[in-house]
Design a protein around this motif. Structure first.
Motif, PDB file in Angstrom:
ATOM      1  N   PRO A  29      73.045  31.965 -12.515  1.00  0.00           N
ATOM      2  CA  PRO A  29      73.355  30.296 -12.473  1.00  0.00           C
ATOM      3  C   PRO A  29      73.335  29.615 -13.788  1.00  0.00           C
ATOM      4  CG  PRO A  29      71.677  30.872 -11.030  1.00  0.00           C
ATOM      5  CD  PRO A  29      71.849  32.166 -11.988  1.00  0.00           C
ATOM      6  N   ASP A  32      71.181  25.792 -12.686  1.00  0.00           N
ATOM      7  CA  ASP A  32      70.369  25.814 -11.679  1.00  0.00           C
ATOM      8  C   ASP A  32      68.908  26.636 -11.967  1.00  0.00           C
ATOM      9  OD1 ASP A  32      68.807  25.549  -9.492  1.00  0.00           O
ATOM     10  OD2 ASP A  32      70.554  25.829  -8.136  1.00  0.00           O
ATOM     11  N   ASN A  38      73.191  33.389  -8.078  1.00  0.00           N
ATOM     12  CA  ASN A  38      74.040  32.639  -7.349  1.00  0.00           C
ATOM     13  C   ASN A  38      73.950  33.297  -6.082  1.00  0.00           C
ATOM     14  OD1 ASN A  38      75.068  30.599  -8.586  1.00  0.00           O
ATOM     15  ND2 ASN A  38      76.678  31.975  -9.739  1.00  0.00           N
ATOM     16  N   GLN A  43      76.951  27.554  -4.792  1.00  0.00           N
ATOM     17  CA  GLN A  43      76.056  27.215  -6.026  1.00  0.00           C
ATOM     18  C   GLN A  43      76.674  26.535  -7.172  1.00  0.00           C
ATOM     19  OE1 GLN A  43      73.317  30.225  -5.304  1.00  0.00           O
ATOM     20  NE2 GLN A  43      71.588  29.015  -4.539  1.00  0.00           N
ATOM     21  N   PRO A  44      77.384  27.469  -7.867  1.00  0.00           N
ATOM     22  CA  PRO A  44      78.273  26.841  -9.075  1.00  0.00           C
ATOM     23  C   PRO A  44      78.749  25.846  -8.827  1.00  0.00           C
ATOM     24  CG  PRO A  44      79.017  29.212  -8.449  1.00  0.00           C
ATOM     25  CD  PRO A  44      78.275  28.547  -7.427  1.00  0.00           C
ATOM     26  N   CYS A  66      77.746  37.216  -5.461  1.00  0.00           N
ATOM     27  CA  CYS A  66      76.852  36.774  -5.136  1.00  0.00           C
ATOM     28  C   CYS A  66      75.658  37.918  -4.989  1.00  0.00           C
ATOM     29  CB  CYS A  66      76.899  36.102  -3.535  1.00  0.00           C
ATOM     30  SG  CYS A  66      77.844  34.806  -3.438  1.00  0.00           S
TER      31      CYS A  66
END
Ligand code: SER
Length: 451
Positions: A29, A32, A38, A43-44, A66
């Motif tokens: 990530p 984050d 991820n 998420q991204p 992922c």
């Protein structure tokens, strides 16, 4: 249909509906610090889901790499994976429920543009409502245009609410299930469906999240400025459904692994290869530790070096991802094989798990597994306590020494750790030379050959 074709079809389908194809973000990530990897397609994209303008527009489509490590010990059954790909289409304040549901249905069932799956095997669930948000009658009504009303079920937040953690964008979702049984299950009551899901007789294939709320500290605190759609379809699962095989290991993304050991090996080596290709290196903390644990666990289950498996996985993803481990897996494997023997001896002698971890690089999980095989119980709490003390100690010392504006002590710790190892290795080499009375000059490997 190959997995390659399914990826392409998905991207094309949504491109034809105004979506821009965006490349997968790295597994690491970018902004984050709350997660190591991820774990979902969203998420991204969190900044854009929260309202930031995306340079490619308001309709996006992607295949995101992922990694989920929570399930590591479950890998080996027929569906848990460490690495997986997620197909997703995104509306950033653009279309909402009607189009999202229509397109999901069309992609799954269309003969020309989609996967040509059987309409009579599709079931859907929608959110039943709670204090945070109302019952999603709208989604249910839209679904009513495409599937029989008897196959739409209302379920609670536990099933039909998505958020990636305690903070950030979230919302009710609608999940699409598929019946892969030889004899179709047909209409089911609510309770029958819940039971079929629990027993794995229907498989969740796609999740459409209607992201219009925001959470803080685990509670919904309000609506987002704009509504979004976040969909996620696990590639391995949809390929399994489409290729008509019983497990993900039977798809062309794997090699037909049958036993638990074989599945663990391919899963772990695959995840390791993808992690390393995105820049992770084995270590004793954070991401590096997860990677180390995966390589060592794969190595322990494998009766041969992992190189063949590495080649096999590279072949599976040829032309899709550039995978290269730069020899890191082999290096880690060799290190591990060397210490394994010593570590096992120490383990037999009853050395405590923390010392095994410290001196032999034995992940605690491995010690627990070994102990289990021998019917010994390990005091995990004691280990965690010692580890915490150790970490606190090294944090205090590095924080004390580097007050001047260093943000993360984690990275510094890692560097220290590496430096200590290099120093020890060099000392060992020097001692070796001295005791054997040889000069350093002819030693190609020794870092002191210039002396
Ligand atoms: N974020 C949702 C999920 O991971 C949909 O993409 O299921």
């Amino acid at each position: 249909m190959t997995s390659n074709e399914i990826r392409k079809k998905f991207l094309k389908f949504f491109e034809n509906r105004g979506h821009k194809i965006i490349p997968s973000a790295s597994l690491i990530p970018e902004n984050d610090p709350s997660v190591l990897f991820n774990t979902a397609g969203m998420q991204p994209l969190v900044p854009y889901l929260l309202g930031q303008k995306h340079p490619m527009g308001t309709r996006l489509v992607d295949v995101q790499k992922c990694v989920r490590t929570g399930d590591i010990d479950e890998v080996g059954d027929n569906r848990h994976l460490t690495f997986f790909e997620m197909l997703g289409n995104w509306s950033l304040g653009d279309y909402f429920k009607p189009d999202a549901i229509k397109w999901s249905f069309e992609f799954l069932t269309s003969k020309e543009e989609g996967l040509d799956l059987d309409i009579n095997r599709i079931y859907v669930t929608v959110f039943e409502g709670d204090d945070n948000a109302p019952r999603d009658n709208e989604a249910a009504d839209i679904w009513g245009k495409y599937v029989s009303k008897n196959r739409i079920y209302f379920l609670p937040a536990k099933n039909n609410w998505w958020s990636a953690g305690d903070n950030g964008p979230c919302g009710p979702d609608t999940e699409i299930f598929y019946d892969t049984n030889e004899v179709p299950l047909g209409d089911m009551t609510h309770d029958e469906f819940v039971k079929a899901d629990d027993e794995g007789r229907v498989i969740e294939i796609w999740n459409n999240v209607f992201m219009e709320y925001e959470k803080a500290l685990g509670k919904v605190v309000g609506k987002l400025a704009k509504h979004n759609v976040d969909t996620g379809m696990g590639l391995e699962r949809i390929v399994m459904v489409k290729q008509g095989v019983k497990t993900v290991f039977g798809t062309d993304l794997f090699g037909g692994e049958q036993t638990r050991e074989e599945r663990i090996i391919i899963d772990h080596v695959k995840a390791s290869l993808f992690m390393i290709s995105d820049g992770v290196i084995p270590g004793n903390t954070g991401r590096g530790y997860v990677l180390r644990r995966l390589i060592r666990r794969a190595s322990r289950f494998s009766s041969e070096p992992l190189s063949k498996m590495i080649e096999k996985i590279k072949k599976i993803y040829e032309g899709v991802y550039n995978l290269d481990d730069n020899g890191i897996i082999k290096e880690e494997e060799e290190k591990f094989r060397l210490t394994l023997e010593q570590g096992l001896k120490a383990f037999e002698k009853g050395i405590n798990p923390f010392d095994l971890f410290q001196s032999y690089g034995f992940p605690i999980e491995l010690t627990i597994e070994l102990a289990k095989e021998k019917g010994i119980k390990i005091d995990r709490e004691d280990f965690d306590k010692k580890l915490k003390e150790h970490q606190d100690l090294s944090r205090t010392s590095s924080a004390g020494m580097f007050k001047g504006g260093l943000a993360g002590t984690g990275e510094m710790e890692t560097k220290y750790h590496t430096t200590t190892h290099m120093l020890l290795a060099a000392l060992r080499q020097i001692l070796d030379r001295i005791t054997k009375r040889r000069s350093f000059k002819n030693c190609k490997k020794c870092i002191f050959r210039f002396i």
